[in-house]
Scaffold this motif. Structure first.
Motif, PDB file in Angstrom:
ATOM      1  N   ASN A  48      -3.944  32.867  47.347  1.00  0.00           N
ATOM      2  CA  ASN A  48      -2.804  33.469  48.038  1.00  0.00           C
ATOM      3  C   ASN A  48      -3.026  34.934  48.417  1.00  0.00           C
ATOM      4  O   ASN A  48      -3.688  35.683  47.697  1.00  0.00           O
ATOM      5  N   LYS A  55       4.597  32.260  41.628  1.00  0.00           N
ATOM      6  CA  LYS A  55       5.392  31.297  42.378  1.00  0.00           C
ATOM      7  C   LYS A  55       5.797  30.217  41.383  1.00  0.00           C
ATOM      8  O   LYS A  55       4.970  29.390  40.975  1.00  0.00           O
ATOM      9  N   GLY A  93       7.785  28.715  51.951  1.00  0.00           N
ATOM     10  CA  GLY A  93       6.848  28.153  50.968  1.00  0.00           C
ATOM     11  C   GLY A  93       7.458  27.148  50.016  1.00  0.00           C
ATOM     12  O   GLY A  93       6.737  26.495  49.257  1.00  0.00           O
ATOM     13  N   TRP A 124       7.015  24.888  44.737  1.00  0.00           N
ATOM     14  CA  TRP A 124       5.950  25.400  45.598  1.00  0.00           C
ATOM     15  C   TRP A 124       4.873  24.328  45.709  1.00  0.00           C
ATOM     16  O   TRP A 124       4.374  23.848  44.695  1.00  0.00           O
ATOM     17  N   ALA A 181      -1.205  24.134  49.791  1.00  0.00           N
ATOM     18  CA  ALA A 181      -1.390  24.039  51.244  1.00  0.00           C
ATOM     19  C   ALA A 181      -1.954  22.697  51.681  1.00  0.00           C
ATOM     20  O   ALA A 181      -1.607  22.186  52.747  1.00  0.00           O
ATOM     21  N   GLN A 215       0.442  27.580  52.810  1.00  0.00           N
ATOM     22  CA  GLN A 215       1.092  28.181  51.645  1.00  0.00           C
ATOM     23  C   GLN A 215       0.397  29.460  51.199  1.00  0.00           C
ATOM     24  O   GLN A 215       1.042  30.431  50.785  1.00  0.00           O
TER      25      GLN A 215
END
Length: 437
Positions: free
Chosen positions: A120, A184, A218, A404, A407, A417
């Motif tokens: 991230n 997250k 997200g 969350w 991706a 994401q």
């Protein structure tokens, strides 16, 4: 259960039989339990001189309304040893004996794979309510060090779930973070009393998924049925064999019985259509319309654990029809453990109003997904039956979560994401009603 409703004209003799059935639920015939309906209609129960059994022509409607006002139970086994913080415990959110006996929901703690990590961007921003733009999103594609951390769950029970005792609703939040924390965190609640089959409904005000620039925050909003674990709660036998949840791959060892089952709504910013590789030579892949920029995908999924007993078990894109509607279902491979469909809806319709209803109708041979602004205005948006997937037959709970997702879980999604900032403000959701009919 609370909220039971009995049709007018209900036959008294049948009611007496129901009472006798209720008293006999815990009795065994040898090592097995006896189906009470069979027992009184066709078994030894039909010979009782003091009991009369009849089948009533009127329909019996029973509703179990989850009393959210009873508060939230914390299961200490979800947090391991007794070293976790109890600083956020309140009179209606704790692990006390009283909450254990009375609370009808508990905080849900997701299973986390610590080896599955984000890559991230190291940015904190209020994406949901702020002005995070497509230009910023594109600029965050390169030139920055990345944060490598897995999705997290709370270490402080009751910190991210709370009862609003005034309106008897439950508030959940994905907590804000700050530079250096890089968090997250998933959040949610789950009911504590399981059911097999029925209409599972929830009246919710979950977070908006898109901001004013139609950038995804997200989060995936999820309403789902989740199994109760244990050998007492096994699904029906699969002749071909299930691939258990913890195993993967074409050559994974299969088992005839398992307690794992799951039926989902997952609302996420994803592409309307599946990758080109999922379509056969005889199928044309439609383009994702430009008008989808303000839409999210209401995805509907049944976890059949790759049981291939269904007569029309399919891989890639395959279709099923119901109520003059055509549903495009998808499975990644013949060993993939779930089948999924998608329905496009605007983010504002689902999450900009005061609340919205979601319903999963789970029957022995089919599953129907419905959504709508009111309980009496639901529309069908998803459907599967036993010809295309193995329908669960064991007991499940109703969960509501804000999660969350990595991706790569939704290929060809318009946003990655890993380029969505960490939350600069709490992301809030509310649960107003939960019920099973």
């Amino acid at each position: 259960s609370a909220g039971n409703k009995i049709s007018k004209g209900f036959n008294l003799l049948f009611l007496i039989t129901i009472c006798r059935i209720h008293q006999s639920f815990s009795l065994k015939n040898g090592n097995n339990y006896t189906n009470p309906y069979y027992y009184f209609l066709h078994g030894k129960g039909q010979f009782y001189n003091n009991i009369s059994t009849t089948v009533c022509n009127n329909r019996l409607k029973v509703e179990a309304k989850i009393d959210l006002g009873k508060g939230i139970y914390i299961d200490p086994y979800d947090f391991g040893e007794e070293h976790y913080s109890k600083a956020y415990y309140t009179v209606n959110c704790n692990q006390s004996r009283q909450q254990y006996l009375n609370a009808q929901v508990q905080q849900f703690i997701h299973d986390i794979d610590i080896n599955n990590k984000f890559n991230n961007i190291p940015v904190v921003s209020d994406v949901t309510g702020g002005a995070y733009s497509l230009t910023e999103y594109n600029q965050n594609n390169s030139g920055k060090d990345r944060v490598h951390k897995p999705i997290s769950v709370t270490e402080c029970p009751c910190a991210t779930v709370a009862l609003d005792s005034t309106e008897k609703s439950i508030r959940i939040k994905n907590p804000a973070t700050k530079p250096g924390e890089w968090k997250k965190e998933n959040v949610g609640i789950i009911t504590r009393n399981g059911f097999t089959y029925g209409k599972f409904r929830a009246k919710l005000k979950l977070t908006k998924l898109l901001n004013k620039q139609d950038i995804w925050n997200g989060i995936t909003n999820a309403i789902w049925l989740y199994r109760q674990p244990g050998d007492w709660n096994l699904r029906r036998e699969c002749f071909y064999g299930y691939i258990p949840k913890g195993r993967n791959g074409r050559n994974a060892l299969r088992t005839k019985r398992t307690s794992y089952s799951e039926i989902d709504f997952e609302i996420v910013k994803a592409a309307r259509n599946w990758p080109k590789s999922s379509y056969s030579l005889f199928q044309s892949r439609p383009e994702n319309p430009v008008s989808d920029s303000n839409k999210v995908m209401v995805t509907f999924t049944n976890w059949d654990l790759a049981c291939q007993d269904a007569s029309k078990y399919g891989v890639g894109i395959h279709n099923v029809n119901h109520n003059n509607l055509k549903y495009e279902l998808h499975r990644w491979d013949d060993w993939y453990k779930a089948v999924t469909g998608k329905y496009a809806a605007t983010d504002n319709e689902l999450f900009n109003g005061p609340y919205f209803w979601f319903e999963i109708e789970w029957k022995p041979e089919e599953i129907i997904w419905r959504i709508g602004p009111e309980k009496d205005q639901l529309r069908e948006i998803g459907y599967m039956n036993s010809s295309v997937t193995n329908i669960p037959s064991n007991q499940m709970l109703l969960a509501v979560t804000q999660e969350w997702h990595m991706a790569d879980w939704w290929p060809e999604a318009p946003f990655d994401q890993n380029r969505i900032p960490f939350p600069g403000k709490d992301i809030i959701g509310r649960i107003y009603e939960m019920e099973v009919e």
